[in-house]
Structures are given as C-alpha cells and as structure tokens.
Design a protein around this motif. Sequence first.
Motif, mmCIF file in Angstrom:
data_model
loop_
_atom_site.group_PDB
_atom_site.id
_atom_site.type_symbol
_atom_site.label_atom_id
_atom_site.label_comp_id
_atom_site.label_asym_id
_atom_site.label_seq_id
_atom_site.Cartn_x
_atom_site.Cartn_y
_atom_site.Cartn_z
ATOM 1 N N ALA A 6 0.890 -1.155 0.000
ATOM 2 C CA ALA A 6 0.000 0.000 0.000
ATOM 3 C C ALA A 6 0.929 1.206 0.000
ATOM 4 C CB ALA A 6 -0.892 -0.003 1.226
ATOM 5 N N GLU A 54 -1.539 -8.632 4.497
ATOM 6 C CA GLU A 54 -2.707 -7.849 4.075
ATOM 7 C C GLU A 54 -3.388 -7.197 5.282
ATOM 8 O OE1 GLU A 54 -3.967 -6.980 1.058
ATOM 9 O OE2 GLU A 54 -2.110 -7.843 0.288
ATOM 10 N N THR A 55 -3.434 -7.920 6.396
ATOM 11 C CA THR A 55 -4.016 -7.367 7.616
ATOM 12 C C THR A 55 -3.201 -6.170 8.094
ATOM 13 O OG1 THR A 55 -4.876 -9.524 8.245
ATOM 14 C CG2 THR A 55 -4.686 -7.882 9.993
ATOM 15 N N LYS A 58 -4.034 -3.195 5.910
ATOM 16 C CA LYS A 58 -5.350 -2.626 6.217
ATOM 17 C C LYS A 58 -5.317 -1.831 7.520
ATOM 18 C CE LYS A 58 -8.016 -6.068 3.730
ATOM 19 N NZ LYS A 58 -8.883 -7.249 3.844
ATOM 20 N N HIS A 61 -3.515 1.406 7.025
ATOM 21 C CA HIS A 61 -4.343 2.356 6.282
ATOM 22 C C HIS A 61 -5.397 2.994 7.200
ATOM 23 C CE1 HIS A 61 -6.435 4.198 2.947
ATOM 24 N NE2 HIS A 61 -7.551 3.651 3.364
ATOM 25 N N ILE A 62 -6.043 2.175 8.029
ATOM 26 C CA ILE A 62 -7.047 2.699 8.957
ATOM 27 C C ILE A 62 -6.400 3.665 9.939
ATOM 28 C CG2 ILE A 62 -8.581 2.057 10.872
ATOM 29 C CD1 ILE A 62 -9.153 -0.554 9.271
#
Length: 93
Positions: A6, A54-55, A58, A61-62
Amino acid sequence: MINFVATPDNLTEEGKEQLEKSVQASMQSLMVLLITQNKTNFSARYGALTALNETFIKVSHIHKQKMKEGDQHRQKLRDLLIEQCVFDYRPTN
C-alpha cells in the motif's frame, strides 16, 4: 503478481516502483525460505503470512486515516501550547 504494497501518497512513481520491487524480492525470499524449511506445509504457511501482511496493510491504512482525521484537532492544541509557552497566554474559561 499480487500487490503486497500500500504505497504512501508522498512517494514519486520511481519510489513506488522501487518499493514494489523491494517487497516482491522480500516475498520471493520468504517463499524460498518456507519451501526450504518444510515443503509439505509451504502453501499453508505462505498463505497465512500473505494474509497477515494484508491485515497489516489494512490496519496501517485505517490508522493513517484516523491520524488524518485528528490533524485539525492536533493543530489547535499545538497552537494553544505555543501561545501558552511563548506569550504566557492562559484561557479564561
């Protein structure tokens, strides 16, 4: 190929490309390591680590979004702190 990165908004296109290549090389090294250690459980372990990655993406990003939402509030607190330190200002309320 799966996108594992990301990329931050403040990177140039060259920087994003370099980051992507670095992550892909790391994931390939991880794949080789997992295969070398235990060929029978490789796919399950690699899948679990990919899901964990991936976790992390995420959650990061949050967290970034929550930090952006709080920027205005932090700016007000910083300005008040500067006024208090520099001008010895104390609010009356």
